[in-house]
Motif scaffolding. Structure first.
Motif, PDB file in Angstrom:
ATOM      1  N   LEU A  26      -1.118   3.163   4.286  1.00  0.00           N
ATOM      2  CA  LEU A  26      -0.826   2.450   3.545  1.00  0.00           C
ATOM      3  C   LEU A  26      -0.228   1.405   3.400  1.00  0.00           C
ATOM      4  CD1 LEU A  26       1.412   5.126   1.248  1.00  0.00           C
ATOM      5  CD2 LEU A  26      -0.746   4.101   0.058  1.00  0.00           C
ATOM      6  N   SER A  27      -0.838   0.647   2.544  1.00  0.00           N
ATOM      7  CA  SER A  27      -0.827  -1.213   2.478  1.00  0.00           C
ATOM      8  C   SER A  27       0.772  -1.164   2.392  1.00  0.00           C
ATOM      9  CB  SER A  27      -1.430  -1.940   1.989  1.00  0.00           C
ATOM     10  OG  SER A  27      -0.936  -2.052   0.377  1.00  0.00           O
ATOM     11  N   PRO A  28       1.085  -2.565   2.442  1.00  0.00           N
ATOM     12  CA  PRO A  28       2.742  -3.041   1.962  1.00  0.00           C
ATOM     13  C   PRO A  28       3.143  -3.084   0.509  1.00  0.00           C
ATOM     14  CG  PRO A  28       2.514  -4.184   4.285  1.00  0.00           C
ATOM     15  CD  PRO A  28       0.743  -3.655   3.664  1.00  0.00           C
ATOM     16  N   LYS A  29       2.084  -3.699   0.362  1.00  0.00           N
ATOM     17  CA  LYS A  29       1.898  -3.803  -1.663  1.00  0.00           C
ATOM     18  C   LYS A  29       1.519  -2.836  -2.040  1.00  0.00           C
ATOM     19  CE  LYS A  29       0.869  -8.971  -2.997  1.00  0.00           C
ATOM     20  NZ  LYS A  29       1.243  -9.646  -1.935  1.00  0.00           N
ATOM     21  N   GLN A  30       1.093  -1.247  -1.180  1.00  0.00           N
ATOM     22  CA  GLN A  30       0.857  -0.449  -1.779  1.00  0.00           C
ATOM     23  C   GLN A  30       2.214   0.294  -2.443  1.00  0.00           C
ATOM     24  OE1 GLN A  30      -2.677   0.577  -0.045  1.00  0.00           O
ATOM     25  NE2 GLN A  30      -2.772   2.207  -1.763  1.00  0.00           N
ATOM     26  N   PHE A  31       2.670   0.636  -0.600  1.00  0.00           N
ATOM     27  CA  PHE A  31       3.895   1.131  -0.425  1.00  0.00           C
ATOM     28  C   PHE A  31       4.862   0.852  -2.135  1.00  0.00           C
ATOM     29  CE2 PHE A  31       7.990   2.028   1.844  1.00  0.00           C
ATOM     30  CZ  PHE A  31       8.482   3.320   1.889  1.00  0.00           C
ATOM     31  N   ALA A  32       5.202  -0.451  -2.314  1.00  0.00           N
ATOM     32  CA  ALA A  32       6.266  -2.038  -3.070  1.00  0.00           C
ATOM     33  C   ALA A  32       5.465  -0.913  -4.491  1.00  0.00           C
ATOM     34  CB  ALA A  32       6.310  -2.531  -3.127  1.00  0.00           C
ATOM     35  N   GLN A  33       4.698   0.037  -4.890  1.00  0.00           N
ATOM     36  CA  GLN A  33       4.273   0.287  -6.475  1.00  0.00           C
ATOM     37  C   GLN A  33       5.240   0.306  -7.318  1.00  0.00           C
ATOM     38  OE1 GLN A  33      -0.393   0.516  -7.476  1.00  0.00           O
ATOM     39  NE2 GLN A  33      -0.130   1.289  -4.988  1.00  0.00           N
ATOM     40  N   PRO A  34       5.596   1.033  -7.850  1.00  0.00           N
ATOM     41  CA  PRO A  34       6.909   1.684  -8.314  1.00  0.00           C
ATOM     42  C   PRO A  34       6.586   3.154  -8.710  1.00  0.00           C
ATOM     43  CG  PRO A  34       6.775  -0.310  -9.796  1.00  0.00           C
ATOM     44  CD  PRO A  34       5.700  -0.140  -8.961  1.00  0.00           C
ATOM     45  N   ASP A  35       4.525   2.872  -9.378  1.00  0.00           N
ATOM     46  CA  ASP A  35       4.217   4.303  -9.472  1.00  0.00           C
ATOM     47  C   ASP A  35       3.246   4.515  -8.532  1.00  0.00           C
ATOM     48  OD1 ASP A  35       2.527   2.131  -8.975  1.00  0.00           O
ATOM     49  OD2 ASP A  35       1.461   3.418 -10.704  1.00  0.00           O
ATOM     50  N   LEU A  36       3.634   4.379  -7.323  1.00  0.00           N
ATOM     51  CA  LEU A  36       3.540   5.724  -6.456  1.00  0.00           C
ATOM     52  C   LEU A  36       2.690   6.576  -5.961  1.00  0.00           C
ATOM     53  CD1 LEU A  36       1.954   4.785  -3.453  1.00  0.00           C
ATOM     54  CD2 LEU A  36       3.898   4.541  -2.319  1.00  0.00           C
ATOM     55  N   VAL A  37       4.005   7.221  -6.073  1.00  0.00           N
ATOM     56  CA  VAL A  37       3.849   8.813  -6.067  1.00  0.00           C
ATOM     57  C   VAL A  37       3.020   9.192  -6.823  1.00  0.00           C
ATOM     58  CG1 VAL A  37       5.932  10.664  -6.177  1.00  0.00           C
ATOM     59  CG2 VAL A  37       6.299   8.354  -5.006  1.00  0.00           C
TER      60      VAL A  37
END
Length: 856
Positions: free
Chosen positions: A684-695
């Motif tokens: 996971l990239s930093p921007k992906q990890f920071a996505q509100p809807d990642l889960v």
């Protein structure tokens, strides 16, 4: 015209100060101050020559009409000679006999004063002797007309004592409306009293009320009648000779009791109507032409004109009310007070137009402002204050209009937050400077600096955008303070500033200024009790005289150098070199190609095996993205991943990687049902990890690909986890609730805190390849690897060693109880077909060892 004057003054200040004088910041942030001063000056100038007098008089009339409705004056009785009275007497002028009988009838009931508003300088027989006798009574006041010359004057009845004569001259305003009460005048030693003033003095004679005639007022008891000046209230150009006061009309239709001449002659009135009263006798018939327009006329549609006797009754009532009832007389502000009043509303108009952005809010607030102005004017008028209204209304509207127009023009060339020139204006100034360098003998360098605040996004995220805005304003102020004379500063982006230096002679001078800027901006900023520190990256471009670049190219080159400074670690400066432009062009083209690659699905996944070190069995794969460019061939991840991360393209790319990896692993698990089952590891990239809807995104992909969640392992770096620890823990716990596995990648290269590490719900630590590859070269690296493996086990995690490239490394890791290895010793990253072939080989070997048939 006003706006153009404002624009020229403002522009001249900028030119004279090189757009850097911090004292001008108030004009940048609050230009309505300058606009309101200019508009007020022009309005006062127009007012001085009488430009607003007509409007102010109309406003006065309207206010006078609005306050009508009071009680009648019980001290007065008006005997009006109506059209019916004239017809009954069958003559246009009342004979002396009729007037004598009228006076006699009234005197029977002991009036205090009788005022005869009829000229009797010429006898009107019959009855002249009888009238002369009646006029000798001490309580009868007659009229004279002073006129503007002896020819126009009308004397009083012959033989009348001077102390029972009052002039009935009425002064009209330029619009023909009667608003003033001309009370008194002095011609040398001779003192002249108006008809109404004489009536009032006679009425008050038995009350021991002293009259004091002073140069600046008439003092009658406690009442002070301050004479009008030519500029009092809304007046500006009137003749204020003598003692004149503003006439406050008592009521439109209810001034005092009125009876007709016929009523008096027939005795059709009550004695108490007359006793101890002031009785005024005069013509009310229109045919007598003794009628006037008053402030009440515009509201009286059927009968707009008021007879002279009623006007004198109003004047008498005003004098008596001031002396006996303490009714206030009209008062006025001094000229400086009126000027401040007008400026205050001009300022309000500017503030409203400057603060409110949308038309609806501006219109609503402007109407509220106008309503407030008129409301205050009315309240003060009720308290007998006459203040300017037309002038402040115009000042408010004009200043507001100027600010609206100014915002349009100003917004095109200035930054609304800092007040600095924007990109368009900076390029325009840059173009002018380039034109000045065409002289081949010019030794100065044309120097442009691009300055960007490092990690400004964190300030906005941690302290809020308002604090971020304040920080930008403070930064602009500090930069201004560091710049030499004749330099120009502009805000050309969110947290990016551009500087034009016209006086630099060499590269060292430009870098010295950049050093000063970096030192000044590195100092902490204190805002609302918070201390904020940051750094800046600076790009510098220098062009010698004689070279004619485009302004856009100069600014672009400075920005290119600034971005290079950021790429090299921030908080530094870089001087532009031509190869930077080529790199910038290549990077821009790479970004374009990257967008197309996402749209055209040019990416594919390679798979590198994860191996059980004790059995050399494949445990799973790490999915690694590759880009097969249609023209350039394979592009290295190290080249396009940073660009994708910076531009945000990593989000759609990462989603595709996760979905494709899960789909592939589901297929392989169906083909190769090994024990333990295969798993797939995805970074996971930093921007992906920071996505509100990642889960939610992960949950959806697992559901759509039908992959068992236990077969998915997500990898994050320790720096990502430590960026916002509490938030990271919350996200990891939600991911863990899906029964997926979690791994901390490149462990040992970041700045993990052991006090937080045990709180992360992770399953795996991955030892960074930098330590594994040098295990054989340094006992120190071997000890680090041993420590990380021990730490992982103590925290209940398994360990993966990246970069395993030799049999010796594999054996050493196995001896250290490291569970998994990954590296070229086992296999390089493979395309899907080769990875599947390798997996088939391992699967066949596994089934033969475990006595199970292979499924292909």
């Amino acid at each position: 015209m006003i706006f153009e004057l404002f624009r020229k003054i403002y522009s001249r200040r900028l030119r004279n100060n090189g757009a850097r004088d911090r004292k001008l910041h108030i004009y940048h942030q609050q230009p309505f101050l300058l606009a309101s001063v200019l508009v007020t000056g022009l309005v006062l100038g127009g007012r001085h020559i009488g430009g607003f007098q007509a409007l102010e008089l109309v406003a006065f009339d309207r206010l006078m009409q609005m306050q009508q409705g009071g009680q009648s004056d019980p001290r007065l009785l008006i005997v009006g000679i109506s059209e019916a009275d004239i017809q009954n007497q069958q003559q246009s002028t009342m004979s002396d006999q009729i007037l004598s009988e009228t006076l006699s009838k009234l005197q029977e009931h002991q009036p205090k004063v009788i005022g005869l508003d009829l000229y009797r300088d010429i006898p009107q027989p019959p009855g002249h002797q009888a009238l002369q006798k009646q006029l000798q009574a001490d309580n009868v006041i007659v009229i004279t007309e002073l006129g503007s010359s002896e020819v126009e004057s009308i004397p009083p009845p012959p033989g009348t004592p001077a102390d029972r004569v009052g002039f009935n001259d009425l002064i009209l305003d330029p619009d023909g409306v009667l608003r003033r009460n001309f009370m008194f005048a002095a011609l040398g030693e001779e003192k002249l009293y108006s008809f109404s003033f004489r009536l009032s003095l006679t009425y008050l004679a038995d009350q021991a009320i002293e009259l004091q005639i002073k140069p600046d007022s008439l003092q009658l008891g406690a009442a002070k009648f301050i004479p009008l000046e030519s500029h009092s209230g809304g007046y500006q150009t009137i003749d204020a000779a003598g003692y004149q006061v503003l006439l406050n009309y008592r009521a439109a239709d209810n001034l005092a009791r009125q009876i007709s001449l016929t009523d008096v002659l027939k005795g059709q009135f009550e004695p108490e109507w007359v006793k101890d009263k002031i009785v005024l006798i005069g013509t009310t018939a229109r045919s007598a032409k003794d009628v006037f327009y008053t402030p009440l006329s515009s509201a009286q549609k059927e009968n707009p004109l008021m007879s002279g006797v009623l006007v004198h009754a109003h004047m008498t009532s005003q004098i008596l009310s001031a002396v006996l009832d303490r009714q206030p007389l009209f008062w006025y502000w001094p000229e400086w007070g009126e000027a401040l009043w007008i400026w205050a509303w001009s300022l309000l108009g500017g503030v409203l137009a400057w603060r409110f952005k949308d038309l609806f809010s501006l219109s609503l607030s402007s109407l509220a402002g106008l309503g407030g102005l008129l409301g205050i004017g009315y309240i003060l008028f009720v308290q007998a204050a006459w203040i300017p209204l037309a002038a402040p209304v115009l000042a408010l509207v004009v200043t507001g209009g100027i600010m609206v127009a100014y915002k349009v023009v100003y917004g095109d060339f200035h930054d609304p937050l800092t007040g600095l020139p924007n990109r368009a204006m900076f390029l325009n100034k840059l173009q002018q400077s380039i034109a000045q360098t065409r002289n081949p003998y010019q030794t100065k360098l044309l120097t442009v600096l691009s300055l960007d605040i490092d990690r400004f996004k964190l300030i906005n995220e941690n302290f809020g955008h308002r604090m971020g805005d304040q920080f930008l304003v403070e930064t602009a102020s500090r930069v201004n303070a560091c710049l030499p004379v004749k330099s120009h500063l502009a805000r050309v982006g969110g947290d990016e500033f551009a500087i034009l230096l016209n006086q630099a002679t060499d590269n060292d001078q430009a870098t010295k200024i950049a050093d000063q800027l970096q030192k000044a901006l590195a100092l902490p900023v204190h805002l609302n009790g918070q201390e904020i520190s940051t750094t800046v990256s600076v790009g510098i471009v220098l062009h010698p005289a004689g070279h004619i670049p485009k302004p856009e190219d100069l600014l672009r080159d400075a920005q290119t150098a600034m971005y290079r400074a950021k790429d090299l670690g921030k908080s530094r400066q870089e001087v532009f070199a031509t190869d930077m432009r080529d790199q910038a062009v290549n990077r821009f083209q790479l970004e374009i190609d990257l967008r197309q690659a996402i749209e055209q699905q040019q990416f594919l996944l390679y798979y590198q095996p994860l191996v059980f070190l004790k059995t050399n069995q494949i445990a799973g794969f790490e999915a690694l993205v590759r880009w097969r460019h249609p023209e350039r061939g394979f592009v290295y991840p190290s080249e396009f991943i940073p660009v994708a991360e910076e531009t945000g393209l990593i989000i759609p790319m990462g989603e595709w990687i996760l979905e494709e990896a899960c789909r592939q692993m589901y297929e392989w698990r169906q083909k190769f049902p090994m024990d333990p089952p295969l798993l797939i590891s995805v970074n996971l990239s930093p921007k992906q990890f920071a996505q509100p809807d990642l889960v939610g995104q992960v949950e959806r992909i697992l559901r759509e690909t039908q992959l068992d969640s236990r077969a998915l392992k997500l990898e994050i770096t320790e720096s990502m986890a430590m960026d916002n620890v509490e938030s990271a823990i919350a996200v990891l716990q939600r991911l863990k609730a899906l029964n997926i596995q979690l791994s901390i990648d490149d462990f040992g290269t970041g700045y993990s805190s052991l006090s937080y590490l045990h709180r992360f719900p992770t399953d795996t630590l991955k030892v960074d390849r930098a330590f594994v590859s040098r295990m054989e070269d340094s006992s120190e690296n071997a000890e680090i690897v041993k420590t990380i493996i021990s730490l992982g086990h103590n925290l209940g995690m398994d360990v993966v060693a990246e970069g395993t490239e030799t049999a010796e490394q594999s054996a050493r890791l196995r001896d250290l109880d490291c569970e998994y290895g990954q590296g070229y010793f086992f296999s390089k990253p493979l395309p899907q077909e080769e990875a599947e072939a390798l997996l088939l080989e391992y699967f066949q070997l596994w089934t033969s060892r475990n006595g199970k048939g292979a499924s292909t």
